[in-house]
Design a protein around this motif. Sequence first.
Motif, short mmCIF file in Angstrom:
data_model
loop_
_atom_site.label_atom_id
_atom_site.label_comp_id
_atom_site.label_asym_id
_atom_site.label_seq_id
_atom_site.Cartn_x
_atom_site.Cartn_y
_atom_site.Cartn_z
N UNK A 41 11.96 -3.40 4.50
CA UNK A 41 11.12 -4.07 3.52
C UNK A 41 11.46 -3.59 2.11
N UNK A 42 11.74 -4.52 1.22
CA UNK A 42 11.84 -4.21 -0.20
C UNK A 42 10.46 -4.42 -0.79
N UNK A 43 9.77 -3.33 -1.10
CA UNK A 43 8.36 -3.42 -1.46
C UNK A 43 8.19 -4.03 -2.84
N UNK A 44 7.41 -5.10 -2.89
CA UNK A 44 7.17 -5.85 -4.12
C UNK A 44 5.84 -6.58 -3.94
N UNK A 45 5.32 -7.20 -5.02
CA UNK A 45 4.08 -7.98 -4.85
C UNK A 45 4.21 -9.06 -3.79
N UNK A 46 5.38 -9.73 -3.75
CA UNK A 46 5.58 -10.79 -2.75
C UNK A 46 5.57 -10.21 -1.34
N UNK A 47 6.22 -9.04 -1.16
CA UNK A 47 6.23 -8.40 0.16
C UNK A 47 4.83 -8.02 0.59
N UNK A 48 4.00 -7.56 -0.36
CA UNK A 48 2.63 -7.18 -0.04
C UNK A 48 1.81 -8.39 0.36
N UNK A 49 1.98 -9.50 -0.37
CA UNK A 49 1.25 -10.72 0.01
C UNK A 49 1.67 -11.20 1.39
N UNK A 50 2.98 -11.18 1.66
CA UNK A 50 3.47 -11.60 2.97
C UNK A 50 2.90 -10.71 4.07
N UNK A 51 2.84 -9.43 3.82
CA UNK A 51 2.29 -8.50 4.80
C UNK A 51 0.84 -8.83 5.10
N UNK A 52 0.05 -9.10 4.06
CA UNK A 52 -1.35 -9.42 4.27
C UNK A 52 -1.51 -10.68 5.12
N UNK A 53 -0.73 -11.70 4.81
CA UNK A 53 -0.85 -12.95 5.56
C UNK A 53 -0.36 -12.80 6.99
N UNK A 54 0.61 -11.92 7.20
CA UNK A 54 1.17 -11.76 8.55
C UNK A 54 0.32 -10.85 9.42
N UNK A 55 -0.07 -9.71 8.87
CA UNK A 55 -0.74 -8.70 9.69
C UNK A 55 -2.26 -8.69 9.53
N UNK A 56 -2.75 -9.13 8.39
CA UNK A 56 -4.19 -9.15 8.17
C UNK A 56 -4.72 -10.56 7.99
N UNK A 57 -3.93 -11.54 8.36
CA UNK A 57 -4.31 -12.96 8.33
C UNK A 57 -4.90 -13.32 6.97
N UNK A 58 -4.24 -12.86 5.91
CA UNK A 58 -4.66 -13.24 4.56
C UNK A 58 -5.98 -12.67 4.12
N UNK A 59 -6.38 -11.50 4.67
CA UNK A 59 -7.66 -10.90 4.31
C UNK A 59 -7.73 -10.60 2.82
N UNK A 60 -8.90 -10.86 2.22
CA UNK A 60 -9.14 -10.42 0.85
C UNK A 60 -9.50 -8.94 0.88
N UNK A 61 -9.00 -8.21 -0.09
CA UNK A 61 -9.22 -6.77 -0.14
C UNK A 61 -10.37 -6.46 -1.10
N UNK A 62 -11.25 -5.56 -0.67
CA UNK A 62 -12.31 -5.06 -1.53
C UNK A 62 -11.94 -3.63 -1.96
N UNK A 63 -11.83 -3.41 -3.26
CA UNK A 63 -11.54 -2.08 -3.79
C UNK A 63 -12.79 -1.55 -4.46
N UNK A 64 -13.11 -0.28 -4.20
CA UNK A 64 -14.27 0.36 -4.82
C UNK A 64 -13.79 1.59 -5.58
N UNK A 65 -14.08 1.66 -6.86
CA UNK A 65 -13.75 2.84 -7.66
C UNK A 65 -14.81 3.01 -8.73
N UNK A 66 -14.91 4.21 -9.28
CA UNK A 66 -15.85 4.40 -10.38
C UNK A 66 -15.32 3.75 -11.65
N UNK A 67 -14.05 3.97 -11.94
CA UNK A 67 -13.47 3.46 -13.19
C UNK A 67 -13.01 2.02 -13.01
N UNK A 68 -13.32 1.18 -13.96
CA UNK A 68 -12.91 -0.22 -13.90
C UNK A 68 -11.52 -0.39 -14.53
#
Length: 747
Positions: free
Chosen positions: A246-273
């Motif tokens: 895998x050549x890691x890039x934004x496109x590779x990350x999107x493909x990974x989500x659609x393939x392995x997590x069926x396009x799940x939306x990610x929820x990120x929680x942090x103190x700093x915006x």
Amino acid sequence: MVSLRSLRLSLRFIMPLAIALAVLAYSVVPLVDKLTLRWFIRDLDIRSRLIANALREPLSELLPRADRAKINTLLLRAIQDERLLALGYCDGSGTLRYRTPTFPDSLDCSSAVRPESGSEGALRHLPQGAVHVSIHPMGAEGGSVGSLILVHDMSFVERRSADTRKYVIVLFAVLGVVISLITVFVAHLSWRGWVEGVRAMLRGEGILRPFSPQAPSSELQPLVGDLRALLRTLDAERRFADDATITWSPEALRTLLHKHLVGERILVVSNREPYIHDRKGDSIEVHRPASGLVTAVEPVMRACSGTWIAHGSGSADRETVDAHDRVRVPPHKPEYNLRRIWLTKEEEEGYYYGFANEGLWPLCHIAHVRPVFRTSDWQQYVRINQRFADAVVKEADSDDPVVLVQDYHFALLPAMIRKALPKATIITFWHIPWPNPESFGICPWREELLKGMLGSTILGFHTPYHCKNFLETVDRYLETRIEHESSTISRRGQLTMVESYPISIQWPPAWQGTLPPVDVTRSEILGELGLPPDHLIGVGVDRMDYTKGIPERFMAVERLFELHPELVGRFTFVQIAAPSRSALEEYQAFEARVHSHAERINGRFSRDGRPAIILKAEHHEPEQVNRYYRAADVCMVTSLHDGMNLVAKEYVAAREDERGALVLSQFTGAAHELHEALIVNPYHVEQTAEALHRALTMPDYEQRERMRSMRSLVRDFNVYRWAGRMLLDAARVRQRERLAARIGGES
């Protein structure tokens, strides 16, 4: 009589099973031989490609000169590898120009042709035995293209194949005996007990004895251990394959989500915006805070979409959100939602300034500042963690969301989310170091914090050392079962995987290809600072924090001038220090101490209006910081204790000219990766000063070699790989949990 009937019934079941196993073993052995051979050929393909790539550059320089002695020496040195039998070079006309003495006489350029299959090499049977031959195009003299022939000895394959056949036969024999013995007892066990055992094993809890859910089955524990070892091996091979392919890039990350997590939306929680809206007069300005967390996570959110939940701290933040406290960001190109949580001044002082930054921050960094713990701060910390947990539940669009919890502000949050959303996949990443058990024991609420963190599905740290400290801390203070080999913790049916995920930065950088040349940027920065064109400059970029080693850095600059007075008036160090937590007394005193150091050193070593140190204690946007990176001859990172420190990687990414040097503290996570930096102990002033002098006098060719290597690492191990590895692990856990649920449903 009953025993005889029972024996006959058992034999009726065992005999067909034994025959089936024998037939299966007879069928599997040749398949295993073919598969083993295919694996070895693939392995040799990869080895051949690596060797060819390593030889390409030196050969491209030697071939035009036809320097036979040096070429032969190069080829002979390469075949020191025990499996690499011989090397040869054919020119464009098909003539074998160079060869090692071991090159087979029966093999020439015409017979060594590239295979037509998907493999890069081919198996050849020569008089001296089986060999693997691969051909790789190589530049030759006159611009023509020749070929490098690599010949690998395959005799070891036959030896290993024989061992494999032996192991397979023994394995089937052992399986036959074990299964036969087990079947005698299986008839007396309930199906429900087996289902519970399988579900427990999938959860990582081992196999439980039927009818006694709390008692472990000692008879099956060795089998469970072998299965876990096999699963760990498979996971390791998968990770290696992922990193290699895998050549890691934004496109590779999107493909990974659609393939392995069926396009799940990610929820990120942090103190700093990631974006702050501030009112300036009649207008509203937007800026990104100086935060390593924001630097790392924001590119991931751009790639994955989803929602980022954070504390809204800007003076105009409330004016820019909708009725649901959401705003689309980034402002110039919206790609995800920012959900803001509002805190009162009292809540912020207790939860953020109090418990998080006067308590947990110094506790984890062990940086000579005593942690302070107050009951009122703890109560606010619990209350705010619960408020963020409620926001996560509200923002989730399913009962099993993927949630990324960021940093020490939310140690309680995973367990709170787990209570409301039992099926959620919760990834917690701890961005700061984790101390040893004795140090963490100072915290009065240590058990509560650990229990909260163990609500995570996956718990990530920067380094294996921090993972080890966490496992030992849990072992010291909680009743759990810890599997050190698999780095997992099981508590009350909840399994938490503890892994190291070294964080990094975006690659390629967002500004790549849009900035003026480095020389132009350098001239602009020198002009803005009022320094002559040939002046040497260093740069440090940090928050104004006592863990960053800013006074130690200044003392190293002072010692540099004492040891090398010829640099006085020729070198200036620029320190960019964004104000941080200025409401805390410790930080106010620290900032005053930093200013005092800078003034004292400037009083000693400023010459002709050229200061020794320029202290810029104000916020700088990332684009401004990047200009200083590109202009600086050296970047100094002297943290006294740090999780990773992304400034080091940002500096490396900024130097597309492959110039500059990095002085890096050994107490950063980055020091475990950027080995070509000048690694120092920031407490050793003379050592740091000499490293700074070496950086300023380093030859251009050495700068290029070091910077090229570091840039290669930052490119390959970027922030998308960091997020991708965590999400891949999360996807595998989700698949395992769904399989366990399916087995339970069928029972």
